[in-house]
Scaffold this motif. Sequence first.
Motif, short mmCIF file in Angstrom:
data_model
loop_
_atom_site.label_atom_id
_atom_site.label_comp_id
_atom_site.label_asym_id
_atom_site.label_seq_id
_atom_site.Cartn_x
_atom_site.Cartn_y
_atom_site.Cartn_z
N THR A 5 0.85 -1.19 0.00
CA THR A 5 0.00 0.00 0.00
C THR A 5 0.88 1.24 0.00
N SER A 58 -0.20 3.88 1.36
CA SER A 58 -0.71 4.62 2.53
C SER A 58 -0.29 3.98 3.85
N TYR A 110 -2.11 4.30 7.68
CA TYR A 110 -2.73 3.16 8.33
C TYR A 110 -2.02 2.80 9.63
N ASP A 114 -7.74 -3.89 7.12
CA ASP A 114 -8.75 -3.83 6.06
C ASP A 114 -9.88 -2.86 6.41
N PHE A 127 -10.42 0.56 3.84
CA PHE A 127 -11.60 0.05 3.14
C PHE A 127 -11.61 0.40 1.65
N ARG A 128 -10.99 1.49 1.26
CA ARG A 128 -10.96 1.85 -0.16
C ARG A 128 -10.07 0.90 -0.95
N GLU A 129 -9.09 0.30 -0.29
CA GLU A 129 -8.16 -0.63 -0.93
C GLU A 129 -8.44 -2.09 -0.57
#
Length: 98
Positions: A10, A12, A16, A79, A83-85
């Motif tokens: 990711t 991000s 996270y 997760d 949630f977008r990924e």
Amino acid sequence: MVVARGRAKTASGSKYLQQLCKHWGHKFEVEFSETRGQVRFPSAVATMEASADALLVTVETEDTEAVERLKEIVANHLDRFAFREAPLPFEWSAPEDR
């Protein structure tokens, strides 16, 4: 000591990592910065490191059952925040004894 290492791809990871640490900080001892975090659960320690393209997680505990449980908890919480990924593909190493 049983150790498992995981990697979720990711961009991000820092975001996270901070969200997870803030979330768990309400119940557990937590230390974190933009690139590194540590959560002290009752039966384990989870250390997270964010890179430009991944979130790396190391789980350390006394037994294999606890490490498997915590791997699932970390992935499920990640997760929820991602949630977008989601679902983020989490690649875990086999638990190793130290």
